[in-house]
Design an enzyme around this catalytic site. Sequence first.
Site, short mmCIF file in Angstrom:
data_model
loop_
_atom_site.label_atom_id
_atom_site.label_comp_id
_atom_site.label_asym_id
_atom_site.label_seq_id
_atom_site.Cartn_x
_atom_site.Cartn_y
_atom_site.Cartn_z
N GLY A 133 0.91 -1.18 0.00
CA GLY A 133 0.03 0.19 0.03
C GLY A 133 0.95 1.31 -0.11
N SER A 176 -4.30 7.02 13.32
CA SER A 176 -4.76 8.12 12.73
C SER A 176 -5.14 9.17 13.62
CB SER A 176 -5.82 7.83 11.48
OG SER A 176 -6.32 8.72 11.10
N THR A 181 -7.39 10.84 13.33
CA THR A 181 -8.88 10.78 13.23
C THR A 181 -9.54 10.38 14.45
OG1 THR A 181 -10.95 10.21 11.93
CG2 THR A 181 -9.28 8.40 12.43
N TYR A 229 -14.82 3.83 10.40
CA TYR A 229 -13.21 3.63 10.13
C TYR A 229 -12.44 4.19 11.23
CZ TYR A 229 -8.79 5.32 8.74
OH TYR A 229 -7.34 5.72 9.06
N LYS A 255 -9.99 2.43 14.35
CA LYS A 255 -8.56 2.97 14.65
C LYS A 255 -8.51 3.09 16.35
CE LYS A 255 -6.51 3.04 11.03
NZ LYS A 255 -5.49 1.82 10.70
N PHE A 264 -0.91 12.13 10.65
CA PHE A 264 -1.99 13.16 10.16
C PHE A 264 -2.23 13.06 8.82
CE2 PHE A 264 -2.78 15.87 13.79
CZ PHE A 264 -2.23 15.02 14.60
N ASN A 265 -1.71 13.94 7.85
CA ASN A 265 -2.10 13.62 6.48
C ASN A 265 -0.83 13.21 5.53
OD1 ASN A 265 -4.47 14.78 7.63
ND2 ASN A 265 -5.29 14.81 5.63
#
Length: 340
Positions: A10, A125, A127, A150, A154, A178-179
Site C-alpha cells: 500500500g 490516525s 482521526t 473507520y 482505529k 496526520f495527512n
Amino acid sequence: MKIAVTGGLGFIGSHTVVELMAKGFEVVVIDNLSNASVEVLDGIAAISGVKPQFEEMDLRDKASVAAFFKQHTDLKGMIHFAASKAVGESVENPLLYYENNLGSLVYLLQELQQLPEANFIFSSSCTVYGQSKTLPITENAAIQPAMSPYGNTKQVGEEIIKDAANVSNIKSVLLRYFNPVGAHPSANIGELPLGVPQNLVPFITQTAAGLRKELSVYGNDYPTSDGTCVRDYIHVVDVAKAHVVALQRLLDNKNTDKVEVFNLGTGKGSTVLEVIQAFEKVSGKRLPYKIVDKRPGDVIAAYADTRKANDELGWKTKLTLEDAMRDAWKWERKIRSIDN
Ligand code: WQD
C-alpha cells in the site's frame, strides 16, 4: 532481522518497506492485493535493489494467519498497515470495516504474542482526535467519539492492543498519522488510489494530469485564514522513516511503556488553498478548482504537536509540503506517461 509488514504494498506500507530494507532488515510483505497492485514489488525493487519476500494473504483468514506465524518463527517484529481506510465506505459498510480492521488485528495479536519477540507497530490516525478542542494536537488530547466506523476501528484497535499488551509479551507503538502525502522522490512508488480519489492530493495530481476536470474544494467559509480546512500534510517518506525509528526503539527495549503513542505530523497546518498554491508553484501548472459545499464529517483544523515524537522518539520531519507536491506530481506524471 526479519520483520513482517502487513499492507506492505500500500501507500505508506511500500514506502516503509523501502526504508526497512535500506536499514538492512529482512522484510516479509503481507498483502491481499485488495487495494494494491503486485507490481509495487517491482517499484520497491527498483529502489532497494531486491524484491522483498511477498505472501499474498487475507488477514481475515485465521488459519492463514496461524500458518504464517508457524512458518516465520524467527520474526522479530511486525508493522501493521493492512486495513480498509475509506471513511465514506465505512459508513455504508461498517461490518466490513469491523471484520477487516479489527478481526484481522485480533488474529495477528493472538499469534504474535506466542513469539519470543512481540514488537508491534500499529498504523493509527489523527482521526481518533476528531475536532480537537486544542491545537496543535498533543497525544494527550481527548479521544472524541469516532465520526465514522473507520475512525472507530482505529480507536478500538488501539484499545485491543493495550489490553493484549497488558497480559502478554507484546510491546507496541501506536503511530497517529496526520495527512500522509507525496511519493518516493525516485517516482518508483507512490499513491495509487482506486477509482475517484477521496483524498485531496491525489485528486489534485489527477486533475493536473487531465484525468479530472477540476478539483472541488469542500467549503471556504470555515473559521480559518482563508476559509478552507486546515490539515497537517506530512511527506510519506518522513512517515515511513518514523516507523523504522519506532521499530528500532522496541527492538532496543527503549520503550518506556508497553504501549506508546506518537503523533506523526509536521506541526504545521496548511489550508486547502495553500496546498493548491504549493502544487501550482512546484508544477508550474494552474489548477482548476471550484468551491462547493462542505463535506460532512470534515473537521475544521487538525495539526500535530510534534514535541513528543521529536524529543522521545527522536524523529522529526525533514521534507516540506512543496517537497511532497513535487514528488506527488513527479509520480503522477510517471504513471500517466506525461513528460512535462
Ligand atoms: C483533506 C482536506 C477536505 C478532497 C482522511 C481520513 C484520515 C486519513 C487521511 C486514513 C479536507 C479537502 C479533500 C477533495 C477537498 N486517512 N478536500 N476536495 O479527510 O483530512 O483525512 O484521509 O487514515 O483518516 O479521514 O484527508 O485528503 O480527504 O481531505 O476540498 O476532493 O482536503 O475537505 O479539508 P482528511 P482528505
